[in-house]
Design an enzyme around this catalytic site. Sequence first.
Site, PDB file in Angstrom:
ATOM      1  N   CYS A  46       0.837  -1.204   0.000  1.00  8.72           N
ATOM      2  CA  CYS A  46       0.000   0.000   0.000  1.00  8.72           C
ATOM      3  C   CYS A  46       0.874   1.257   0.000  1.00  8.72           C
ATOM      4  O   CYS A  46       1.515   1.552  -0.992  1.00  8.72           O
ATOM      5  CB  CYS A  46      -0.972  -0.051   1.169  1.00  8.72           C
ATOM      6  SG  CYS A  46      -2.373   1.065   0.992  1.00  8.72           S
TER       7      CYS A  46
ATOM      8  N   HIS B 210      -3.445  -5.892   1.139  1.00  8.37           N
ATOM      9  CA  HIS B 210      -2.759  -6.045   2.425  1.00  8.37           C
ATOM     10  C   HIS B 210      -2.659  -7.505   2.863  1.00  8.37           C
ATOM     11  O   HIS B 210      -3.560  -8.002   3.530  1.00  8.37           O
ATOM     12  CB  HIS B 210      -3.512  -5.260   3.505  1.00  8.37           C
ATOM     13  CG  HIS B 210      -3.372  -3.784   3.348  1.00  8.37           C
ATOM     14  ND1 HIS B 210      -2.408  -3.057   3.991  1.00  8.37           N
ATOM     15  CD2 HIS B 210      -4.060  -2.899   2.598  1.00  8.37           C
ATOM     16  CE1 HIS B 210      -2.504  -1.783   3.654  1.00  8.37           C
ATOM     17  NE2 HIS B 210      -3.503  -1.660   2.808  1.00  8.37           N
TER      18      HIS B 210
ATOM     19  N   GLU C 124      -0.849  -8.624   5.220  1.00 11.39           N
ATOM     20  CA  GLU C 124      -0.717  -8.672   6.685  1.00 11.39           C
ATOM     21  C   GLU C 124      -2.065  -8.632   7.396  1.00 11.39           C
ATOM     22  O   GLU C 124      -2.148  -8.942   8.574  1.00 11.39           O
ATOM     23  CB  GLU C 124       0.203  -7.538   7.183  1.00 11.39           C
ATOM     24  CG  GLU C 124      -0.430  -6.159   7.323  1.00 11.39           C
ATOM     25  CD  GLU C 124      -0.597  -5.420   5.990  1.00 11.39           C
ATOM     26  OE1 GLU C 124      -0.506  -6.067   4.933  1.00 11.39           O
ATOM     27  OE2 GLU C 124      -0.836  -4.193   6.023  1.00 11.39           O
TER      28      GLU C 124
END
Lengths: 81, 229
Positions: B86, B203, B205
Site C-alpha cells: 500500500c 494487504h 498482513e
Amino acid sequence: MQVRVFVTPRKGILDPQGRAVESSLQSLGFKNVSGVKVGKYILLEVEARTASEARDEAKKMCEALLANPVIEDYRFEVDGE
Amino acid sequence: MKWGVVRFPGSLDDGDSLYAIAEVMGQDARMLWHKDESLGGVECVLLPGGFSYGDYLRTGAIARFSPIMKSVAKFAADGGLVIGICNGFQILCEAHLLPGALTRNRSLSFICQRVWLRVENASTPFTRAAKQGDLLRLPIKHGEGLYVAPEDEIRQMEERGQVILRYVDADGRESDAANPNGSMRAIAGVANQRFNVFGLMPHPEHAVEPMLGGVDGLKIFQSIAGSAR
C-alpha cells in the site's frame, strides 16, 4: 525571488478529479467546458542573483520532488521574467 | 529469516505487519525507525501501509527522502528483498525502486473491501508458495491505488513477468467491475526487473488468521520466508 510552479496530470493519464470537476461544471450548465485538469500550484521563494539562476534551481526542484514525471507535467514562472 | 519493518511518521500497518511476521509466522522481526540508516542485518525489508508524512505533495513522495530509504535503496541494489504494501508500494514507486506510479482511485473514493487477486507470476521470491493462476482473497484500503505507467513500459513489464498480481473476479476473470480502483491492466502488484523488490496495494498482513477473514496473506509471507539466501 518568487517562483510559481504549476503541476498538472500528464496528457493521457487518467485524471479522475478533472473529470469529476468537468462533469459538475457541465451539470451546472457550463456546456462549453472540456479538458478540465486538476493540479497543484506551488509558490516558492528562491534566493538567487538572477532569474535564470532561479529558473535552473526551480527546474532541479521540480525534477527531484515537486512533480512525478510518470504522471505529472510541470511548468513554472520566475519573477522578473 | 530476519525481517525489518520500517516505521515512518504516519505509518499505520507497521504493528500489524510485525505481528503477522513475528507472531503468526514465528519469524525474527524487528521495527526499523525511518531516521536510522542501519538496517540491522535484516534479510527482508517491509515498508508498511499508512499515510507517511500525511501523504503531503504525493503519496510516498516525502518518505522517499527519509534517511533509511538510502539504505533500503542500497540494500535493494545489492539484491536484498524489499516488499512495500500500500503506502509502502507508493514509496517504492516514488523512490524509483519500482516502475510506474499510484494515483487517485478512479471513483475518487477511499475503498475498503476484500478483493480477488490472480497470481500472474509464481516464480518470484514473493509468490513462490503460490501457483500461477492461484486466486488470493485479500483486503484493500486506499484512496490512491490506481496503478499507472507508460503503455510501452507496461507491455515490457508484462513480457518480463513483472506484473505479479491482478484484480479479478471470484472466477479469476478480469473485468472492469472487478477492477476496484481503475488501475491500468488491473495491476495490483509489480516487481522490479530483478524480482527482489515487490509492491502491492492489497494487504497480506491483514489476512493471516481465520478471525481476520482469511489467511491468503500468508502465501506472500511464506514465499518470502522460503526465499532466505
